[in-house]
Scaffold this motif. Sequence first.
Motif, mmCIF file in Angstrom:
data_model
loop_
_atom_site.group_PDB
_atom_site.id
_atom_site.type_symbol
_atom_site.label_atom_id
_atom_site.label_comp_id
_atom_site.label_asym_id
_atom_site.label_seq_id
_atom_site.Cartn_x
_atom_site.Cartn_y
_atom_site.Cartn_z
ATOM 1 N N ARG A 69 55.599 10.267 -41.842
ATOM 2 C CA ARG A 69 56.286 11.135 -42.495
ATOM 3 C C ARG A 69 58.172 10.910 -42.700
ATOM 4 N N VAL A 70 58.748 10.326 -41.065
ATOM 5 C CA VAL A 70 59.641 9.304 -40.735
ATOM 6 C C VAL A 70 59.160 7.803 -41.585
ATOM 7 N N ARG B 94 57.746 7.311 -44.084
ATOM 8 C CA ARG B 94 57.002 6.594 -45.805
ATOM 9 C C ARG B 94 58.752 7.016 -46.560
ATOM 10 N N GLU B 95 59.225 8.011 -45.313
ATOM 11 C CA GLU B 95 60.634 7.669 -46.152
ATOM 12 C C GLU B 95 61.346 6.463 -45.744
ATOM 13 N N GLU C 251 60.675 4.639 -49.040
ATOM 14 C CA GLU C 251 60.329 5.172 -50.726
ATOM 15 C C GLU C 251 62.066 4.609 -50.414
ATOM 16 N N ARG C 252 63.264 4.834 -49.570
ATOM 17 C CA ARG C 252 64.245 4.921 -49.554
ATOM 18 C C ARG C 252 64.891 3.310 -49.458
ATOM 19 N N SER D 210 69.826 5.539 -45.648
ATOM 20 C CA SER D 210 68.972 6.515 -46.839
ATOM 21 C C SER D 210 68.099 7.399 -46.160
ATOM 22 N N ALA D 211 66.944 7.127 -44.880
ATOM 23 C CA ALA D 211 66.457 7.654 -44.653
ATOM 24 C C ALA D 211 66.273 9.106 -43.628
ATOM 25 N N ALA E 27 68.019 11.824 -45.795
ATOM 26 C CA ALA E 27 67.475 12.167 -46.616
ATOM 27 C C ALA E 27 66.592 13.368 -45.575
ATOM 28 N N LEU E 28 65.947 12.743 -44.578
ATOM 29 C CA LEU E 28 65.910 13.689 -43.424
ATOM 30 C C LEU E 28 66.387 14.731 -42.405
ATOM 31 N N ALA F 129 59.464 5.357 -54.400
ATOM 32 C CA ALA F 129 58.662 6.348 -54.284
ATOM 33 C C ALA F 129 57.770 5.919 -54.593
ATOM 34 N N SER G 289 54.787 9.167 -53.184
ATOM 35 C CA SER G 289 56.250 10.704 -52.497
ATOM 36 C C SER G 289 55.375 11.209 -54.865
#
Length: 304
Positions: free
Chosen positions: A12-13, A15-16, A19-20, A25-26, A29-30, A139, A144
Amino acid sequence: MDFSDVSLVVLRVFREVAERGTFTSAAIALGYTQSAVSRQIASLERAAGAPLLERRREGVRLTAAGQIVLRNAAGVLDQVDATARELAGLPAAGGTVRLGWFPSAGAVVLPQAISALRRSHPSIAVTTREGSTPALVRALRAGSIDLALIASAPPFRPPDSESPALELETLAERSLRLAVPASHPLAAQDTVDVAELRGQRWIAAPASGEELLMGVWPGLDERPQVAHTVRDWLAKLHLVAAGAGLTTISASMASAVPPGVRVLTVRGGPEELRRTILARLPGRPSGPAALLADALRAAVPALG
């Protein structure tokens, strides 16, 4: 460490971050620290035995190995999320579609499409998120979202250079217009010359490394005087109505402006066109995604 030891948290980290576009930024968001995100990515790269991200001054970019990991990680995370939804009694992934959209698309296109889909297929759940075009493209790559409404300006280049190329469908191509206060001297006419825009006060979104100064008429032969920096399109138009300055809008939004705003055509200089594009990853879309795409196609021509 090998891939059998990689946790869902690490995926998940990753992917974030993909995406970011930046670790910072990740992390925001997390709700993590940037160092924690860096450690998770480092552990994943050790498991992969290769760098997954190319670090650049403006952010990160996936390497070839990173694209492979992201593609498979997105599939794993989608399956886990679908299982969680099913256990919670929510619609299964087969009945859910995730859509990203650039800000002005939410004014008219998005509500019409979702309303039409709700009437024709009430069992389909649509979730949406707003974002800039570069953020929405990331994304899509990260898995996402399933579809993205993005904006494009001349010379209409592809939204990124990653592989495989995204599937892009132009839904509309319309001219850029000028929004002025009804009390402004320019409001007395329907068309203004670009030379008349010199010395005007502008309302524009703040510029960043990935976005243009949206709201200022392109190609002005002077440094624009930006009186107000605003991201939200509706706030921009209400500031115009209050006499605070001028801003640009797509022709498709002319019907959505508040009272006190006049929408004008600008002559002189290159024709300023803007495209609304439906983007997705290559391959056959899911049933819900295909149905939402049909609803979006139907909504755009209805705007005139």
